[in-house]
Scaffold this active site. Structure first.
Site, short mmCIF file in Angstrom:
data_model
loop_
_atom_site.label_atom_id
_atom_site.label_comp_id
_atom_site.label_asym_id
_atom_site.label_seq_id
_atom_site.Cartn_x
_atom_site.Cartn_y
_atom_site.Cartn_z
N HIS A 76 0.82 -1.22 0.00
CA HIS A 76 0.00 0.00 0.00
C HIS A 76 0.85 1.27 0.00
O HIS A 76 0.46 2.27 -0.58
CB HIS A 76 -1.00 -0.01 1.16
CG HIS A 76 -0.39 -0.03 2.51
ND1 HIS A 76 0.11 -1.19 3.07
CD2 HIS A 76 -0.18 0.94 3.41
CE1 HIS A 76 0.58 -0.92 4.27
NE2 HIS A 76 0.42 0.35 4.49
N CYS A 159 -32.19 -2.15 -4.94
CA CYS A 159 -33.14 -2.66 -3.96
C CYS A 159 -34.60 -2.44 -4.39
O CYS A 159 -35.52 -2.90 -3.73
CB CYS A 159 -32.90 -1.99 -2.60
SG CYS A 159 -33.16 -0.19 -2.65
#
Length: 183
Positions: A76, A159
């Protein structure tokens, strides 16, 4: 594009049904002449496969913080050194909360704490989640830290609800990213 104008864009993808749109974002940024390195959370991999990003960017996709990379520094931090922009798209409520709290528990969040380049966040979530005071507070925290936000669109959500929270269209996200790269 000249070699000296090629910029590295880190694309952090979190677990949302909208993750499929991130493939188009990666493709468009690559076509614009930038090196795009994609980082996927474990939940993102439930929706999209690393190979999809690798095919459109010609770069390895990173799925773990401890993936072998042939260097001696943590992955990272190596990524953070090369980045001109860190784009998080889609950014779920979970990812936004982790970023606001400074939690670094995967390659996407650890890299977010290590970069010193501009950070662009493109949220995607259910309309009720988008409107929740905790999510809005977390976004304010990110903005106060200097991060920029590509506002979500309104429309039909996975949804079945209708409202704000839909990931902005890839073209709008790429436009915002290119604007940040041009600063």
């Amino acid at each position: 594009m000249c070699a000296d104008t090629v910029r590295t864009v880190l694309l952090g993808v979190s677990g949302s049904i909208a993750a499929y749109k991130a493939v188009e974002v990666a493709s468009r940024l690559t076509q614009a002449g930038h090196r795009v390195v994609t980082l996927l959370t474990a939940h993102a991999q439930e929706f999209v496969r690393p190979l999809s990003f690798e095919a459109v960017t010609n770069q390895s996709c990173l799925t773990g913080e401890f993936a072998p990379h042939g260097g001696h520094r943590p992955l990272h931090t190596e990524l953070a050194r090369s980045a001109a922009l860190y784009l998080l798209a889609p950014a779920t409520a979970n990812l936004i909360g982790k970023l606001a709290a400074g939690i670094a528990d995967d390659v996407v969040t650890s890299t977010a704490l290590a970069v010193d380049c501009p950070v662009l966040v493109a949220p995607a979530m259910n309309a009720r989640m988008w409107g929740h005071p905790f999510v809005q507070r977390n976004l304010q925290t990110l903005r106060a830290a200097g991060h920029h936000v590509v506002e979500p669109a309104e429309g039909w959500l996975a949804c079945g609800d209708l409202g704000p929270g839909r990931l902005a269209e890839p073209a709008a996200i790429v436009e915002a990213a290119l604007r940040e790269l041009g600063r």
